[in-house]
Design an enzyme around this catalytic site. Structure first.
Site, PDB file in Angstrom:
ATOM      1  N   ASN A   9       0.881  -1.165   0.000  1.00  0.00           N
ATOM      2  CA  ASN A   9       0.000   0.000   0.000  1.00  0.00           C
ATOM      3  C   ASN A   9       0.924   1.221   0.000  1.00  0.00           C
ATOM      4  O   ASN A   9       1.509   1.548   1.020  1.00  0.00           O
ATOM      5  CB  ASN A   9      -0.871  -0.041   1.269  1.00  0.00           C
ATOM      6  CG  ASN A   9      -1.688   1.225   1.456  1.00  0.00           C
ATOM      7  OD1 ASN A   9      -1.791   2.057   0.562  1.00  0.00           O
ATOM      8  ND2 ASN A   9      -2.279   1.361   2.635  1.00  0.00           N
ATOM      9  N   LYS A  11       0.204   4.275  -0.271  1.00  0.00           N
ATOM     10  CA  LYS A  11      -0.391   5.481   0.334  1.00  0.00           C
ATOM     11  C   LYS A  11      -0.091   6.706  -0.557  1.00  0.00           C
ATOM     12  O   LYS A  11      -0.015   6.564  -1.767  1.00  0.00           O
ATOM     13  CB  LYS A  11       0.103   5.658   1.771  1.00  0.00           C
ATOM     14  CG  LYS A  11      -0.080   4.367   2.596  1.00  0.00           C
ATOM     15  CD  LYS A  11       0.054   4.560   4.071  1.00  0.00           C
ATOM     16  CE  LYS A  11      -0.164   3.227   4.768  1.00  0.00           C
ATOM     17  NZ  LYS A  11      -0.129   3.335   6.217  1.00  0.00           N
ATOM     18  N   HIS A  96      -9.558   1.266   4.499  1.00  0.00           N
ATOM     19  CA  HIS A  96      -8.321   1.466   5.254  1.00  0.00           C
ATOM     20  C   HIS A  96      -8.601   2.421   6.414  1.00  0.00           C
ATOM     21  O   HIS A  96      -9.388   3.359   6.283  1.00  0.00           O
ATOM     22  CB  HIS A  96      -7.230   2.033   4.340  1.00  0.00           C
ATOM     23  CG  HIS A  96      -5.884   1.998   5.009  1.00  0.00           C
ATOM     24  ND1 HIS A  96      -5.501   2.949   5.916  1.00  0.00           N
ATOM     25  CD2 HIS A  96      -4.863   1.112   4.925  1.00  0.00           C
ATOM     26  CE1 HIS A  96      -4.287   2.647   6.358  1.00  0.00           C
ATOM     27  NE2 HIS A  96      -3.882   1.537   5.779  1.00  0.00           N
ATOM     28  N   GLU A  98      -7.021   4.818   7.582  1.00  0.00           N
ATOM     29  CA  GLU A  98      -6.769   6.240   7.281  1.00  0.00           C
ATOM     30  C   GLU A  98      -7.962   6.848   6.533  1.00  0.00           C
ATOM     31  O   GLU A  98      -8.284   8.017   6.714  1.00  0.00           O
ATOM     32  CB  GLU A  98      -5.467   6.381   6.480  1.00  0.00           C
ATOM     33  CG  GLU A  98      -4.252   6.116   7.370  1.00  0.00           C
ATOM     34  CD  GLU A  98      -3.044   5.543   6.663  1.00  0.00           C
ATOM     35  OE1 GLU A  98      -2.952   5.617   5.421  1.00  0.00           O
ATOM     36  OE2 GLU A  98      -2.164   4.993   7.368  1.00  0.00           O
ATOM     37  N   GLU A 168      -5.804  -4.867  10.308  1.00  0.00           N
ATOM     38  CA  GLU A 168      -4.754  -3.884  10.584  1.00  0.00           C
ATOM     39  C   GLU A 168      -5.073  -3.131  11.874  1.00  0.00           C
ATOM     40  O   GLU A 168      -5.884  -2.194  11.867  1.00  0.00           O
ATOM     41  CB  GLU A 168      -4.661  -2.865   9.440  1.00  0.00           C
ATOM     42  CG  GLU A 168      -4.306  -3.474   8.110  1.00  0.00           C
ATOM     43  CD  GLU A 168      -3.687  -2.435   7.180  1.00  0.00           C
ATOM     44  OE1 GLU A 168      -2.555  -2.655   6.747  1.00  0.00           O
ATOM     45  OE2 GLU A 168      -4.332  -1.401   6.918  1.00  0.00           O
ATOM     46  N   GLY A 174       2.225   2.181  10.793  1.00  0.00           N
ATOM     47  CA  GLY A 174       3.201   3.260  10.676  1.00  0.00           C
ATOM     48  C   GLY A 174       3.864   3.645  11.985  1.00  0.00           C
ATOM     49  O   GLY A 174       4.540   4.667  12.076  1.00  0.00           O
ATOM     50  N   SER A 214       3.097  -2.176  10.456  1.00  0.00           N
ATOM     51  CA  SER A 214       4.533  -2.288  10.736  1.00  0.00           C
ATOM     52  C   SER A 214       5.086  -3.685  10.463  1.00  0.00           C
ATOM     53  O   SER A 214       5.974  -4.168  11.161  1.00  0.00           O
ATOM     54  CB  SER A 214       4.850  -1.850  12.169  1.00  0.00           C
ATOM     55  OG  SER A 214       4.492  -0.497  12.356  1.00  0.00           O
TER      56      SER A 214
HETATM   57  P1  PGA Z   1       2.650   0.177   7.655  1.00  0.00           P
HETATM   58  O1  PGA Z   1       1.212   0.414   6.992  1.00  0.00           O
HETATM   59  O2  PGA Z   1       3.168  -1.113   7.106  1.00  0.00           O
HETATM   60  O3  PGA Z   1       3.474   1.373   7.234  1.00  0.00           O
HETATM   61  O4  PGA Z   1       2.446   0.111   9.141  1.00  0.00           O
HETATM   62  C1  PGA Z   1       0.330  -0.643   6.744  1.00  0.00           C
HETATM   63  C2  PGA Z   1      -0.941  -0.129   6.148  1.00  0.00           C
HETATM   64  O5  PGA Z   1      -1.422   0.941   6.565  1.00  0.00           O
HETATM   65  O6  PGA Z   1      -1.525  -0.765   5.247  1.00  0.00           O
END
Ligand code: PGA
Length: 251
Positions: A9, A11, A96, A98, A168, A174, A214
Site C-alpha cells: 500500500n 499510500k 483502510h 486512514e 490492521e 506506521g 509495521s
Molecule cells: P505500515 O502500513 O506497514 O506502514 O504500518 C500498513 C498499512 O497501513 O496498510
C-alpha cells in the site's frame, strides 16, 4: 485452498516517475525469483495506467487504494471503480483506517464501494482493525466483527468469496509497533470464525486474511507462520524493492 498474498500500500507516496521506477524494479526482481505467494502493489490512482503498462500482472498484481462510492457523474475529484478497472488494475483497498479516520468513511459508504468494486471485477482488499483504546478496553474482537458484519455480511456467499480481508490494528500502522504473532493469530482466528458462522466453513477456509501494521522483513516470517495469517498488507516497507522483497520471501 486460500492464497497467500503480500500486498503493498503505497499510500500518498511517490511521484509518477518514482512510482513507475519502483514498479519496474519490483517486476524485474520478481522475474528473477520464484515466490510462494501472490504479490500485489496498490498505488495512487495517477500511477495505475502507467504502471499497468510496465508490469507483468501474472507475477505482480496491481490495485488502487480507494474508489468512489458512486458509479459516475458530478462528484468532482472522485475516481470510480469502473475507472480503476479501465486502467488494468485488478484490486482495490477499501476501508483502510486512514480513510475511515481522516475521510469519514463509514460502513454504509464502504458497502457501496464494495458493491461497485465487485461489479467491476475488482478484488477488494477490505481493511478492519481496532484503535488502541479499543484494544485496551478489550473490545478489539467486537470492533472487527462489527466492521465485518456492517460492510460485508450483506453480500452473497459467492460475492464474499471474492474479498480479501486485511486485519490492521490502527495502533500498529506506521508506528513501528507490530502486533505480536500470537495477537495476530488470535484475532485472525476470531475473524475466520465469524466468517464461518455467516458463510460456512468452506468460504471461511478459502478467505485470505492478511495482517497489516509495521510488518517488515524482520517480523514477516514469524507472522506468516501462523495458521490464520495468510500474508500482509504492507505500507512503509513496500516503498523499497529490497524491503518489500524481504517480506515476500518470508513465504
Ligand atoms: P505500515 O502500513 O506497514 O506502514 O504500518 C500498513 C498499512 O497501513 O496498510
Amino acid at each position: 485452498m486460500r492464497k497467500n498474498i503480500v500486498a503493498g500500500n503505497w499510500k500518498m507516496n511517490k511521484t509518477l516517475q518514482e512510482g513507475i521506477a519502483l514498479a519496474k524494479d519490483l517486476n524485474e526482481a520478481l522475474k528473477q525469483k520464484t515466490v510462494n505467494c501472490d504479490v500485489v502493489i496498490c498505488t495512487p490512482f495517477i500511477h495505475l495506467a502507467s504502471v499497468a503498462a510496465e508490469i507483468d500482472q501474472t507475477k505482480l498484481g496491481l490495485g488502487a487504494e480507494n474508489c468512489a462510492d458512486k458509479k459516475s457523474g458530478a462528484y468532482t475529484g472522485e475516481v470510480s471503480a469502473a475507472m480503476v478497472a479501465s486502467t488494468g488494475a485488478k484490486y482495490v483497498i477499501l476501508g483502510h483506517s486512514e480513510r475511515r479516520q481522516y475521510y469519514g468513511e463509514t460502513s454504509e459508504i464502504l458497502k457501496e464501494k464494495v458493491t461497485l468494486a465487485l461489479e467491476n471485477n475488482l478484488t477488494p482488499i477490505f481493511c478492519i482493525g481496532e484503535v488502541l483504546a479499543e484494544r485496551e478496553a478489550g473490545k478489539h474482537f467486537e470492533v472487527v466483527n462489527t466492521q465485518l458484519k456492517e460492510a460485508l455480511f450483506g453480500l452473497s456467499a459467492e460475492d464474499f468469496s471474492k474479498i480479501v480481508i486485511a486485519y490492521e490494528p490502527v495502533w500498529a500502522i506506521g508506528t513501528g509497533k507490530t502486533a505480536s504473532s500470537d495477537q495476530a493469530q488470535e484475532i485472525h482466528a476470531v475473524i475466520r470464525q465469524t466468517i464461518t458462522e455467516k458463510y460456512g466453513k468452506e468460504v471461511a477456509e478459502n478467505t485470505s486474511i492478511l495482517y497489516g501494521g509495521s510488518c517488515k522483513a524482520s517480523n514477516a516470517q514469524e507472522l506468516f507462520a501462523k495458521p490464520d495469517v495468510d500474508g500482509g498488507l504492507i505500507g512503509g516497507a513496500a516503498l523499497s524493492v529490497e524491503d518489500f522483497m524481504g517480506i515476500i520471501v518470508a513465504f
